[in-house]
Design an enzyme around this catalytic site. Structure first.
Site, PDB file in Angstrom:
ATOM      1  N   GLU A   1       0.835  -1.199   0.000  1.00 50.30           N
ATOM      2  CA  GLU A   1       0.000   0.000   0.000  1.00 50.30           C
ATOM      3  C   GLU A   1       0.873   1.254   0.000  1.00 50.30           C
ATOM      4  OE1 GLU A   1      -2.342  -0.599   3.538  1.00 50.30           O
ATOM      5  OE2 GLU A   1      -3.473  -2.244   2.630  1.00 50.30           O
TER       6      GLU A   1
ATOM      7  N   GLU B   1      -1.977 -10.998  -4.928  1.00 55.18           N
ATOM      8  CA  GLU B   1      -2.103 -11.807  -6.144  1.00 55.18           C
ATOM      9  C   GLU B   1      -1.467 -11.089  -7.335  1.00 55.18           C
ATOM     10  OE1 GLU B   1      -4.429 -10.898  -4.004  1.00 55.18           O
ATOM     11  OE2 GLU B   1      -6.118 -12.285  -3.967  1.00 55.18           O
TER      12      GLU B   1
ATOM     13  N   CYS C   1      -9.953  -9.927  -5.174  1.00 58.29           N
ATOM     14  CA  CYS C   1     -10.810  -8.822  -5.600  1.00 58.29           C
ATOM     15  C   CYS C   1     -11.119  -8.955  -7.098  1.00 58.29           C
ATOM     16  CB  CYS C   1     -10.129  -7.481  -5.301  1.00 58.29           C
ATOM     17  SG  CYS C   1      -8.835  -7.052  -6.487  1.00 58.29           S
TER      18      CYS C   1
ATOM     19  N   CYS D   1      -8.145  -8.613  -9.492  1.00 55.29           N
ATOM     20  CA  CYS D   1      -7.248  -9.778  -9.441  1.00 55.29           C
ATOM     21  C   CYS D   1      -7.881 -10.987 -10.138  1.00 55.29           C
ATOM     22  CB  CYS D   1      -6.879 -10.124  -8.009  1.00 55.29           C
ATOM     23  SG  CYS D   1      -5.687  -8.954  -7.316  1.00 55.29           S
TER      24      CYS D   1
HETATM   25  N1  THU Z   1      -5.906  -7.487  -0.718  1.00 56.56           N
HETATM   26  C1  THU Z   1      -5.099  -8.401  -1.343  1.00 56.56           C
HETATM   27  O1  THU Z   1      -3.869  -8.225  -1.390  1.00 56.56           O
HETATM   28  N2  THU Z   1      -5.685  -9.486  -1.898  1.00 56.56           N
HETATM   29  C2  THU Z   1      -7.016  -9.787  -1.817  1.00 56.56           C
HETATM   30  O2  THU Z   1      -7.444 -10.816  -2.335  1.00 56.56           O
HETATM   31  C3  THU Z   1      -7.922  -8.886  -1.109  1.00 56.56           C
HETATM   32  C4  THU Z   1      -7.345  -7.592  -0.669  1.00 56.56           C
HETATM   33  C5  THU Z   1      -5.266  -6.330  -0.058  1.00 56.56           C
HETATM   34  C6  THU Z   1      -5.345  -5.032  -0.804  1.00 56.56           C
HETATM   35  C7  THU Z   1      -5.190  -4.023   0.325  1.00 56.56           C
HETATM   36  O3  THU Z   1      -3.811  -3.810   0.587  1.00 56.56           O
HETATM   37  C8  THU Z   1      -5.807  -4.741   1.519  1.00 56.56           C
HETATM   38  O4  THU Z   1      -5.863  -6.111   1.196  1.00 56.56           O
HETATM   39  C9  THU Z   1      -7.185  -4.268   1.894  1.00 56.56           C
HETATM   40  O5  THU Z   1      -8.028  -4.267   0.811  1.00 56.56           O
END
Ligand code: THU
Length: 130
Positions: A41, A52, A83, A86
């Site tokens: 982030e 992913e 998400c 992804c």
């Molecule tokens: N996130 C992922 O890395 N993968 C997922 O499958 C769901 C969400 C992360 C993105 C962000 O940094 C945090 O989780 C909250 O959304």
């Protein structure tokens, strides 16, 4: 190292100071190699990039493009599904039958496939007249 172990290990490197939600992903390619990714982030885009997406980027950067299996892990009450963005990225590099396992830190797992994660996906065939 199994995909599960690789995903759990890389999750610890996640940079998630805004969500405090660390995610790890590991994938195996058709060639049998393993690539990993964690979410990263930043202050301007606190949703960051997903674990992913990171694993897929590592795979492509290494010159590979064919997914064979995927594992995603997070410290969540229930297994966390990829998400929407992804799901499209997974579909780009994996057949519908490719297994995607989502796990919690406690070891609860849910198995699905790329096809089940993104039914009716947009693909290159839809651009056949372009
Ligand atoms: N996130 C992922 O890395 N993968 C997922 O499958 C769901 C969400 C992360 C993105 C962000 O940094 C945090 O989780 C909250 O959304």
């Amino acid at each position: 190292m199994t995909l599960k172990e690789a995903a759990r290990a890389v999750r610890k490197n996640a940079h998630a100071p805004y969500s405090n939600f660390q995610v790890g992903a590991a994938l195996r390619t058709a060639a049998g190699n393993v690539y990993v990714g964690c979410n990263v982030e930043n202050v301007a885009y606190p949703e960051g990039t997903c674990a992913e997406a990171g694993a897929i980027a590592a795979m492509v950067a290494a010159g590979e493009r064919e997914l064979a299996e995927v594992y995603v892990v997070a410290d969540s009450p229930a297994p966390v599904p990829p998400c929407g963005g992804c799901r499209q990225k997974l579909k780009e590099f994996g057949a519908g039958a490719v297994k995607v396992t989502m796990g919690t830190l406690e070891g609860v797992e849910q198995e699905t496939t790329i096809g089940d994660l993104l039914p009716g996906a947009f693909d290159v065939g839809h651009m056949a007249r372009s």
